[in-house]
Write a protein that holds these residues in place. Sequence first.
Motif, short mmCIF file in Angstrom:
data_model
loop_
_atom_site.label_atom_id
_atom_site.label_comp_id
_atom_site.label_asym_id
_atom_site.label_seq_id
_atom_site.Cartn_x
_atom_site.Cartn_y
_atom_site.Cartn_z
N PHE A 53 21.21 36.02 43.68
CA PHE A 53 21.29 34.84 44.53
C PHE A 53 20.17 33.84 44.23
CE2 PHE A 53 23.58 37.03 48.33
CZ PHE A 53 24.79 36.90 47.66
N ARG A 54 20.46 32.60 44.49
CA ARG A 54 19.44 31.55 44.46
C ARG A 54 18.36 31.93 45.48
NH1 ARG A 54 22.65 27.96 45.45
NH2 ARG A 54 22.26 27.53 47.64
N PRO A 55 17.09 31.89 45.11
CA PRO A 55 16.03 32.37 46.00
C PRO A 55 15.66 31.39 47.11
CG PRO A 55 15.08 31.61 43.95
CD PRO A 55 16.57 31.51 43.78
N ASP A 56 16.60 31.16 48.02
CA ASP A 56 16.32 30.36 49.20
C ASP A 56 17.09 30.96 50.37
OD1 ASP A 56 18.97 29.54 48.95
OD2 ASP A 56 18.47 27.62 48.03
N ASP A 57 17.08 30.31 51.47
CA ASP A 57 17.72 30.86 52.67
C ASP A 57 19.15 30.38 52.87
OD1 ASP A 57 15.41 32.24 53.34
OD2 ASP A 57 14.55 30.52 54.42
N SER A 58 19.73 29.75 51.85
CA SER A 58 21.09 29.24 52.00
C SER A 58 22.10 30.38 52.00
CB SER A 58 21.42 28.27 50.84
OG SER A 58 21.37 28.95 49.61
N ARG A 59 23.22 30.13 52.64
CA ARG A 59 24.28 31.14 52.69
C ARG A 59 24.99 31.18 51.34
NH1 ARG A 59 28.83 31.90 57.44
NH2 ARG A 59 29.92 33.67 56.49
N GLN A 60 25.09 32.38 50.76
CA GLN A 60 25.71 32.53 49.46
C GLN A 60 26.67 33.72 49.48
OE1 GLN A 60 22.70 32.06 46.15
NE2 GLN A 60 21.29 31.83 47.88
N VAL A 61 27.64 33.70 48.56
CA VAL A 61 28.65 34.76 48.48
C VAL A 61 28.45 35.55 47.20
CG1 VAL A 61 31.11 35.27 48.36
CG2 VAL A 61 30.30 33.39 49.79
N LEU A 62 28.38 36.86 47.30
CA LEU A 62 28.21 37.72 46.13
C LEU A 62 29.45 37.63 45.25
CD1 LEU A 62 26.27 39.79 44.81
CD2 LEU A 62 27.60 41.57 45.96
N GLU A 63 29.26 37.33 43.98
CA GLU A 63 30.39 37.10 43.07
C GLU A 63 30.60 38.23 42.07
OE1 GLU A 63 30.20 33.21 41.34
OE2 GLU A 63 29.62 32.27 43.22
N VAL A 64 29.96 39.37 42.27
CA VAL A 64 30.19 40.51 41.38
C VAL A 64 31.66 40.93 41.47
CG1 VAL A 64 29.66 42.94 40.95
CG2 VAL A 64 27.83 41.34 41.50
N GLY A 65 32.29 41.07 40.31
CA GLY A 65 33.71 41.41 40.27
C GLY A 65 34.62 40.19 40.14
N ALA A 66 34.04 39.00 40.29
CA ALA A 66 34.85 37.78 40.14
C ALA A 66 35.15 37.52 38.67
CB ALA A 66 34.10 36.59 40.72
N MET A 67 36.27 36.87 38.42
CA MET A 67 36.66 36.51 37.06
C MET A 67 36.47 35.01 36.86
SD MET A 67 37.64 39.21 35.38
CE MET A 67 38.54 38.47 34.00
N GLN A 68 35.97 34.64 35.68
CA GLN A 68 35.81 33.24 35.30
C GLN A 68 36.59 32.96 34.02
OE1 GLN A 68 31.69 32.08 35.00
NE2 GLN A 68 31.20 32.68 37.10
N PRO A 69 37.07 31.74 33.84
CA PRO A 69 37.82 31.41 32.62
C PRO A 69 36.93 31.35 31.38
CG PRO A 69 37.54 29.47 34.00
CD PRO A 69 37.04 30.63 34.80
N LEU A 70 37.51 31.63 30.24
CA LEU A 70 36.76 31.61 28.98
C LEU A 70 36.49 30.20 28.47
CD1 LEU A 70 38.51 34.50 27.00
CD2 LEU A 70 36.10 34.44 27.66
N HIS A 71 37.42 29.29 28.69
CA HIS A 71 37.36 28.00 27.99
C HIS A 71 36.50 26.95 28.67
CE1 HIS A 71 40.44 27.21 31.00
NE2 HIS A 71 40.28 25.91 30.79
#
Length: 254
Positions: free
Chosen positions: A118-136
């Motif tokens: 996560f970005r090292p601040d107090d903002s709300r963030q969502v864990l993205e482990v397991g997410a898929m991203q496009p190659l292109h």
Amino acid sequence: MPKNIQSLERAAAMLRLLAGGERRLGLSDIASSLDLAKGTAHGILRTLQAEGFVEQDPASGRYQLGAELLRLGNSYLDVHELRARALVWTDDLARSSGESVHLGVLHQHGVLVIHHVFRPDDSRQVLEVGAMQPLHSTALGKVLSAYDPVAHTEALEVERKAFTPRTITALEDFEAVLDMTRARGWAADVEETWEGVASVAAPIHDRRRMPVGAVAITGAVERVCNAGELRSELVAAVRDCARSVSRDLGAGRF
């Protein structure tokens, strides 16, 4: 409760049996050990052999585990070793850059996120482990496509969807981006996948000097870019991180 699929249970039992023995096993040995009819056992073995999970010795006709299982096992170990080796370096990168950090590997025609700091601040963030991203379009995907021949082929074969007006979809333009990525050692994604988001990524190599993954810094365009260009200190930081993880994997100096 859903019932298990019997044929898969039998195939799994067969693989465990072959894995536990110190010698090759014949059809009769396998069938009697698992209390199966010879015809049933032979059908399962034939399927496993066709998939590369089992090999048959031509001389004796006996069976042993196949090379495909070794490949899958190595792939599992490689991903976990990559994540383990990258933990400290990606934490340091997030801390020094002030942005979130992603570690990705090639998986099923895309990029699988296997670690997210996560970005090292107090903002709300969502864990993205397991997410898929496009190659292109993503920085992680471009790096993998530039350095990994398998990823390159898959990026050319899949549909290069336009996520934003900035997404590069034309084959010639995409290949030019990959050439530039290889020449400078990193890839960028400035609002090509998500509006208002920019990313920079660099490749990670193993002891065989083979690309095994990529690491990226991702954040808001106004923080990651300066006058429309990625901040040079962030590019340098992500490349240093990739080199450090590569060295820990035995790749030596790049």
